[in-house]
Design an enzyme around this catalytic site. Sequence first.
Site, PDB file in Angstrom:
ATOM      1  N   TYR A  33     -54.409 -10.824 -12.169  1.00 11.20           N
ATOM      2  CA  TYR A  33     -55.648  -9.984 -12.250  1.00 11.20           C
ATOM      3  C   TYR A  33     -55.635  -9.121 -10.863  1.00 11.20           C
ATOM      4  O   TYR A  33     -54.596  -9.295 -10.211  1.00 11.20           O
ATOM      5  CB  TYR A  33     -56.892 -10.996 -12.162  1.00 11.20           C
ATOM      6  CG  TYR A  33     -57.206 -11.696 -10.725  1.00 11.20           C
ATOM      7  CD1 TYR A  33     -56.178 -12.512 -10.466  1.00 11.20           C
ATOM      8  CD2 TYR A  33     -58.095 -11.232 -10.127  1.00 11.20           C
ATOM      9  CE1 TYR A  33     -56.510 -13.240  -9.118  1.00 11.20           C
ATOM     10  CE2 TYR A  33     -58.466 -12.014  -8.760  1.00 11.20           C
ATOM     11  CZ  TYR A  33     -57.450 -13.017  -8.352  1.00 11.20           C
ATOM     12  OH  TYR A  33     -57.708 -13.421  -7.156  1.00 11.20           O
ATOM     13  N   LYS A 148     -50.310 -12.672  -8.325  1.00 13.76           N
ATOM     14  CA  LYS A 148     -51.610 -12.632  -8.373  1.00 13.76           C
ATOM     15  C   LYS A 148     -52.465 -13.175  -9.801  1.00 13.76           C
ATOM     16  O   LYS A 148     -52.675 -12.321 -10.737  1.00 13.76           O
ATOM     17  CB  LYS A 148     -52.323 -11.245  -8.122  1.00 13.76           C
ATOM     18  CG  LYS A 148     -53.985 -11.203  -7.704  1.00 13.76           C
ATOM     19  CD  LYS A 148     -54.393  -9.962  -6.952  1.00 13.76           C
ATOM     20  CE  LYS A 148     -55.654  -9.865  -6.650  1.00 13.76           C
ATOM     21  NZ  LYS A 148     -56.361 -10.892  -5.932  1.00 13.76           N
ATOM     22  N   GLU A 180     -53.036 -17.778   4.555  1.00 15.58           N
ATOM     23  CA  GLU A 180     -53.916 -16.848   4.364  1.00 15.58           C
ATOM     24  C   GLU A 180     -55.443 -17.352   4.056  1.00 15.58           C
ATOM     25  O   GLU A 180     -55.524 -18.797   4.043  1.00 15.58           O
ATOM     26  CB  GLU A 180     -53.534 -15.929   3.365  1.00 15.58           C
ATOM     27  CG  GLU A 180     -53.548 -16.729   1.875  1.00 15.58           C
ATOM     28  CD  GLU A 180     -52.994 -15.965   0.736  1.00 15.58           C
ATOM     29  OE1 GLU A 180     -52.868 -14.536   0.796  1.00 15.58           O
ATOM     30  OE2 GLU A 180     -52.342 -16.341  -0.261  1.00 15.58           O
ATOM     31  N   LEU A 204     -50.255 -13.630  -0.840  1.00 15.09           N
ATOM     32  CA  LEU A 204     -50.367 -12.584  -1.461  1.00 15.09           C
ATOM     33  C   LEU A 204     -50.074 -11.140  -0.585  1.00 15.09           C
ATOM     34  O   LEU A 204     -50.741 -11.132   0.425  1.00 15.09           O
ATOM     35  CB  LEU A 204     -51.688 -12.522  -2.341  1.00 15.09           C
ATOM     36  CG  LEU A 204     -52.116 -11.429  -3.315  1.00 15.09           C
ATOM     37  CD1 LEU A 204     -51.137 -11.583  -4.400  1.00 15.09           C
ATOM     38  CD2 LEU A 204     -53.306 -11.158  -3.721  1.00 15.09           C
TER      39      LEU A 204
HETATM   40  N1  PDD Z   1     -58.782 -11.453  -3.394  1.00 16.29           N
HETATM   41  N2  PDD Z   1     -55.243 -13.364  -0.544  1.00 16.29           N
HETATM   42  C1  PDD Z   1     -55.655 -13.890  -1.596  1.00 16.29           C
HETATM   43  C2  PDD Z   1     -55.436 -15.320  -1.956  1.00 16.29           C
HETATM   44  C3  PDD Z   1     -56.391 -13.173  -2.374  1.00 16.29           C
HETATM   45  O1  PDD Z   1     -56.808 -13.678  -3.386  1.00 16.29           O
HETATM   46  C4  PDD Z   1     -56.850 -11.906  -2.218  1.00 16.29           C
HETATM   47  C5  PDD Z   1     -57.757 -10.862  -2.601  1.00 16.29           C
HETATM   48  C6  PDD Z   1     -56.078 -11.294  -0.980  1.00 16.29           C
HETATM   49  C7  PDD Z   1     -56.303  -9.556  -0.508  1.00 16.29           C
HETATM   50  O2  PDD Z   1     -55.986  -8.934  -1.389  1.00 16.29           O
HETATM   51  P1  PDD Z   1     -56.468  -7.543  -1.706  1.00 16.29           P
HETATM   52  O3  PDD Z   1     -56.454  -6.809  -0.119  1.00 16.29           O
HETATM   53  O4  PDD Z   1     -55.396  -6.793  -2.355  1.00 16.29           O
HETATM   54  O5  PDD Z   1     -57.808  -7.549  -2.241  1.00 16.29           O
HETATM   55  C8  PDD Z   1     -55.246 -11.805  -0.277  1.00 16.29           C
HETATM   56  C9  PDD Z   1     -59.555 -10.781  -4.433  1.00 16.29           C
HETATM   57  C10 PDD Z   1     -60.294 -10.044  -3.586  1.00 16.29           C
HETATM   58  C11 PDD Z   1     -60.250 -11.901  -5.196  1.00 16.29           C
HETATM   59  O6  PDD Z   1     -59.748 -12.928  -5.773  1.00 16.29           O
HETATM   60  O7  PDD Z   1     -61.621 -11.518  -5.337  1.00 16.29           O
END
Ligand code: PDD
Length: 284
Positions: A33, A148, A180, A204
């Site tokens: 996703y 992801k 994270e 991620l």
């Molecule tokens: N989550 N690390 C994890 C485990 C994440 O699920 C996400 C993003 C990030 C940050 O990635 P980005 O900057 O590309 O949004 C880091 C999204 C927002 C979610 O699951 O809602």
Amino acid sequence: MTRTVYVNGDYLPEDQAKVSIFDRGFLFADGVYEVTSVLGGKLIDFAGHVRRLHRSLDELQMASPVTEDELLAIHRELVRLNDIDEGLIYLQITRGAADRDFVYPKDATPTIVLFTQSKPGLADAPMAKVGLKVLSIEDQRWGRRDIKTVQLLYPSMGKMMAKAAGCDDAWMVEDGHVTEGTSNNAYIVKGNTIVTRHLGHEILSGITRTAVLRFAREAQMVVEERPFSIDEAKAADEAFITSASAFVMPVVELDGQAIGTGKPGSMTARLREIYLDEMRKAAV
Ligand code: PDD
């Protein structure tokens, strides 16, 4: 207004959208996703999200059911149909429906679903002025967090542990170091230096992270991509998280202990401002 979603080529009211009970996303979490934010009716860092989507698909030997141009057109059409000014678009692609078998099916057609969440005031979130309280928890996720995937149960459990402890979110710890946040990347600040874990299979590669680290370096801040411990975080001047839904969000408390002054830090506030300004300018 009923929300319109996109499923396998059709734009439908959400209560009419269906996927198979044999979908491998449902049976095996065999899907990936992306989450893209919308500000002023435009997509933030769409190109970055598409790049990461293709990497996730490649790692799982999954084909994209749509081209990049089609993906952009679908995102824009959902923004239009749902009249989104500020909000989020979720894109999910699974390997599709097939009789249950651990082996990847040869002939399954991928399932693609997109839906929106309207979030008026997303960029002006009150939390950015207050800051988050974070709980540290053990990182018990699988070993390929750089992909992801839709298997988000442990992050969801982590968020519940945080809530139960009176916190807003959790930072996950492995071998003594922060990996994270449950759905965001984690940072600490000491002096003019920003520390965040280096990329690898353990975290991620956040699209927001890439942009924020670039803006930080351009603003003459020092960036160190390396592991840090909870003790180091507690002794930091500031802390923050980044994600497509939170942008740059201050962290003011860790395991009940104030970080720095216990108020959102100035470097964090500056990075949030630069990020939002620059990304709005580049939005599509
Ligand atoms: N989550 N690390 C994890 C485990 C994440 O699920 C996400 C993003 C990030 C940050 O990635 P980005 O900057 O590309 O949004 C880091 C999204 C927002 C979610 O699951 O809602």
